[in-house]
Motif scaffolding. Structure first.
Motif, short mmCIF file in Angstrom:
data_model
loop_
_atom_site.label_atom_id
_atom_site.label_comp_id
_atom_site.label_asym_id
_atom_site.label_seq_id
_atom_site.Cartn_x
_atom_site.Cartn_y
_atom_site.Cartn_z
N GLY A 129 32.83 42.55 50.30
CA GLY A 129 33.27 41.78 48.98
C GLY A 129 32.77 42.76 47.77
N ALA A 130 32.75 41.97 46.65
CA ALA A 130 32.58 42.67 45.20
C ALA A 130 31.65 41.77 44.39
N TYR A 175 31.67 47.17 45.02
CA TYR A 175 32.56 47.07 45.96
C TYR A 175 32.30 47.52 47.20
N ASP A 176 32.79 46.98 48.22
CA ASP A 176 32.92 47.38 49.53
C ASP A 176 34.16 48.30 49.58
N THR A 178 36.81 48.17 51.33
CA THR A 178 38.28 47.60 51.08
C THR A 178 39.01 47.89 49.55
N VAL A 179 38.04 47.88 48.78
CA VAL A 179 38.50 48.22 47.38
C VAL A 179 39.75 49.30 47.47
N LYS A 182 43.03 47.67 48.22
CA LYS A 182 43.17 46.78 47.19
C LYS A 182 44.07 47.47 45.94
N ASN A 200 39.74 42.91 40.99
CA ASN A 200 38.78 41.94 40.96
C ASN A 200 39.27 40.52 41.30
N TYR A 203 39.82 40.13 45.00
CA TYR A 203 38.55 39.83 45.73
C TYR A 203 38.28 38.41 45.50
N GLU A 206 40.26 36.37 47.79
CA GLU A 206 39.54 36.39 49.32
C GLU A 206 38.27 35.62 49.28
N THR A 208 35.50 36.47 48.07
CA THR A 208 34.36 37.42 48.15
C THR A 208 34.02 38.01 46.71
N LEU A 209 34.28 37.10 45.82
CA LEU A 209 33.72 37.88 44.61
C LEU A 209 32.59 37.14 44.00
#
Ligand code: G1P
Length: 256
Positions: A129-130, A175-176, A178-179, A182, A200, A203, A206, A208-209
């Protein structure tokens, strides 16, 4: 964790100061602007760093920062953004350097009083996530601005006419990897940029922010007013003189 400093763009809000140089090379009190975000990363023990520059003066970054020795960096890489496609467009150039690791991204004109250690620790506990860092400001409509309810972020708007909170999303992001996927899904905004706010919000969708609130002052330095504020803040607090710049601050909470 690796660090990404975004130091491209035209700096058009600072014309004519930026007609012959890059915004991030302009002075903030007694040093070039880009020194502050690099020091913020180093203070959080992030020493593998890539600088994304652009424009006609990119070579000056190499002359200024050379091999990163003055900052005790392990590695300094440079890359070049063609055109002015926005923050997310600049960030995607860092993908080969990142090699799937987690990253801390900092905008080259963001200056803070203290440090981001607590936020970094919060993000390290996340498996994916972020994590973004918020700061209460008097002019939230100038920034990415979150709508918050019961401590949860419901959505983020970029420069809203009617801000839904008094918080700015600062230009400090975790960020992980996956940024990059995205960013590939974002579309140019009305100002023809790939917006980090859209990333953002992905995320957020999802779930995961996460976010934290920054302790101590924060400012950008991309307008005449904020550049002057940055200079005043640094000179008044001596933030540039304090090794490690202070105490572990902040509280951290999950947006979900
Ligand atoms: C950018 C981001 C915005 C963020 C700000 C922080 O704005 O788009 O979401 O709040 O940095 O400095 P810009 O510098 O493009 O006005």
């Amino acid at each position: 964790m690796k660090g990404v400093v975004l130091a491209g763009g035209k700096g058009s809000r600072l014309y004519p100061l930026t007609r012959v140089t890059n915004k991030h090379l302009l002075p903030v009190y007694d040093r070039p602007m880009v020194f502050y975000p690099i020091q913020t990363l180093v203070d959080a023990d992030i020493r593998d760093v890539i600088i994304v520059t652009g424009g006609q003066n990119s070579g000056d970054f190499l002359r200024l920062l050379s091999n990163g020795k003055d900052f005790n960096l392990h590695r300094i890489h440079y890359t070049y953004q063609e055109g002015e496609g926005g923050i997310a467009d600049a960030l995607r150039l860092a993908e080969p350097f990142v090699e799937g690791e987690k990253i801390c991204v900092i905008l080259g004109d963001n200056i803070i009083e203290n440090n981001i250690i607590a936020s970094k620790q919060a993000f390290e506990k996340q498996s994916a996530g972020a994590h973004i860092i918020l700061k209460e400001v008097p002019d939230a409509g100038r920034f990415g601005c979150p709508e918050i309810s019961d401590g949860r972020i419901l959505g983020i708007e970029e420069k809203p006419k009617s801000p839904k909170s008094s918080y700015a999303v600062t230009g400090l992001y975790f960020y992980d990897a996956t940024v990059f996927e995205k960013i590939g899904r974002t579309k140019p905004s009305s100002r023809n940029e790939l917006e980090i706010t859209d990333v953002n919000n992905m995320y957020l969708q999802e779930r995961t922010l996460t976010h934290s609130i920054l302790d101590g002052w924060w400012t950008d330095a991309g307008t005449f007013e904020s550049l002057q504020r940055a200079t005043n803040m640094v000179s008044e607090t001596g933030a540039n003189k304090i090794p490690g710049r202070g105490k572990p601050p902040q509280h951290s909470r999950n947006s979900e």
